[in-house]
Design an enzyme around this catalytic site. Structure first.
Site, PDB file in Angstrom:
ATOM      1  N   GLU A  42       0.826  -1.198   0.000  1.00 56.30           N
ATOM      2  CA  GLU A  42       0.000   0.000   0.000  1.00 56.30           C
ATOM      3  C   GLU A  42       0.863   1.252   0.000  1.00 56.30           C
ATOM      4  O   GLU A  42       1.909   1.310   0.642  1.00 56.30           O
ATOM      5  CB  GLU A  42      -0.970   0.010   1.187  1.00 56.30           C
ATOM      6  CG  GLU A  42      -0.337   0.069   2.558  1.00 56.30           C
ATOM      7  CD  GLU A  42      -1.371   0.119   3.687  1.00 56.30           C
ATOM      8  OE1 GLU A  42      -2.426  -0.532   3.577  1.00 56.30           O
ATOM      9  OE2 GLU A  42      -1.098   0.812   4.691  1.00 56.30           O
ATOM     10  N   CYS A  43       0.447   2.227  -0.759  1.00 56.92           N
ATOM     11  CA  CYS A  43       1.062   3.552  -0.861  1.00 56.92           C
ATOM     12  C   CYS A  43       2.570   3.449  -1.133  1.00 56.92           C
ATOM     13  O   CYS A  43       2.967   3.065  -2.225  1.00 56.92           O
ATOM     14  CB  CYS A  43       0.774   4.369   0.394  1.00 56.92           C
ATOM     15  SG  CYS A  43       0.872   6.164   0.126  1.00 56.92           S
TER      16      CYS A  43
END
EC number: 6.3.5.11
Length: 454
Positions: free
Chosen positions: A329-330
């Site tokens: 994520e991210c």
């Protein structure tokens, strides 16, 4: 009934000094040899890192949007278990909620849900009588549990004048002050405060915050107030029905440090063993890992180190090809792309495990809460199932994926790459409300392990 001695430290606005006050209180209580726990309202990662630096234990998050009202008490109960005292730090101004003009999801909302006494931090720089008007407004705006005030940026000479004025005219106690002191200032960058691990002289600042808190705050009074907090009904939470013998590699270093500790706790409750490693300094993903998780952080700040660690990049690419579960994520998603372009326009070769590039932007690209609906079966959930998430990043990608539809305030867009063993995209997820989604990842890790995938 469940007894949890606790306080919530809230503020009039972002930047009023909540984190400094909380760190000072935690440091002072730690010096008294109390066993402490702490939580942060909202989705922030960085403030809990400072809490951890103070007390040497994991901090957690209480977020109404991502976890739902019904799960806030259970999160508090688990985090506070075995503690002598719990400190909860608010987010933004105490009435600032999920949407503009609403206090739902605010620090005050969480105080009401958890029946936690509040201490309001007021930055009195440039104010005299206006401080009285400000506190009076906060006391009367909505139902609340405000029981005291701490004055920030207040000199010792003026403190007693403020204290007399506020206590004579308002039903409130003033529990002390924090003086102006550049030695304890906390620096910021584009995603908020500089993390605790990166803060210069962090240990020295922590000790100084504790000394100031002991000298300038009524620590005994705060302890008594917290000990008088209302007892809570114990929460019945669903315990994992199965334990899985799997090992999950989790990237954790200065480049990848945005990790909700509750997510790690959920993995452990399902029996997973966590293998931490550093993509900046280690040479490979732990060989015995059955799954790989790359959370967010600051890959753009360490792009050179990540790019130069070619052995690790090869290891990550190879791991993705094995078919074992990979969650990113991210910042972790950015690391998996082919290239990362920093704010100066310089390109760095990343893992190349997925097609596309990531690049820094001049401002916030996407910010705030969003709802996600799965467009296909994936590593975590089935088509049509939903997740609440949060985004906060100054970057974008040429390949954001289309495994989910994100929705925020009527706007919709595709996001997240969901292909086979891969789940990768910008949204940050907290699984406190849906631990079963992490169980699905663990189940797939167990299946690939049993099938002999190396």
């Amino acid at each position: 009934m469940l007894r949890i001695p606790r306080l919530q430290i809230v503020g009039t606005h972002s930047g009023c000094g909540k984190t400094t006050v909380v760190c000072g209180i935690l440091s002072a209580l730690h010096n008294r040899n109390l066993k402490l726990s702490s939580l942060k309202c909202g989705p922030d990662y960085i403030d809990p890192m400072f809490h951890e630096k103070m007390i040497g234990t994991h901090s957690g998050n209480l977020d109404v949007f991502m976890n739902g009202e019904e799960n806030i008490l259970s999160l508090l109960e688990r985090q506070a278990a075995g503690s002598d005292f719990t400190v909860i730090e608010g987010v933004m101004g105490m009435y600032d909620g999920i949407a503009f003009g609403s206090s739902r999801g605010s620090s005050n909302h969480i105080s009401l849900l958890t029946k936690t006494p509040q201490i309001l931090v007021v930055n009195v720089r440039g104010m005299s009588t206006s401080a009285e008007a400000l506190v009076k407004g906060y006391l009367s705006y909505e139902d609340n549990h405000i029981r005291g005030v701490i004055l920030n940026n207040c000199t010792k000479a003026s403190y007693f004048k403020y204290k007399e004025m506020l206590e004579e005219t308002l039903p409130i106690n003033v529990f002390g002050f924090f003086p102006p002191d550049n030695r304890i200032s906390l620096e910021s960058r584009h995603l908020g405060l500089i993390t605790a691990a990166e803060t210069a002289n962090a240990e020295e600042k922590i000790r100084l915050m504790g000394r100031i808190a002991e000298e300038c705050l009524d620590i005994d009074g705060l302890l008594e107030l917290g000990k008088d907090a209302e007892d809570l009904e114990p929460v019945k939470t669903r315990k994992p029905e199965c334990k899985y013998e799997v090992k999950i590699a989790v990237a954790r270093d200065r480049a990848f440090c945005f990790i909700y500790n509750e997510n790690i706790d959920i993995l452990k409750r399902y029996g997973a063993k966590i293998l931490y490693f550093s993509p900046t300094s280690d040479k490979n993903v732990p060989e015995e890992a059955d799954a790989l998780m790359l959370f967010g952080g600051y890959p753009e700040e360490y792009a050179k180190e990540l790019a130069e660690n070619k052995a690790m990049k090869r290891s990550v690419r190879s791991f993705v090809k094995t078919g074992k579960p990979v969650y990113a994520e991210c910042g972790g998603f950015m690391y998996l792309t082919e290239r990362l372009k920093d704010r100066m326009g310089k390109e760095f070769e990343m893992c190349g495990a997925i097609s596309g590039d990531s690049y820094m932007t001049s401002g916030l690209k996407r910010f705030g809460y969003l709802s996600l609906t799965a467009q296909k079966d994936n590593l975590l959930c089935k088509k049509g199932e939903t997740l609440n998430a949060h985004e906060f990043h100054y970057s974008d990608s040429t390949n954001n994926g289309n495994g989910f539809i994100a929705e925020k305030q009527g706007k919709r867009w595709a996001c997240i790459l969901c292909e086979g063993n891969l789940f990768a995209g910008y949204p940050h997820l907290h699984f406190g409300a849906h631990p079963e989604y992490l169980e699905n990842l663990i189940k797939q890790a167990m299946e690939t392990k049993q099938n002999g995938i190396e």
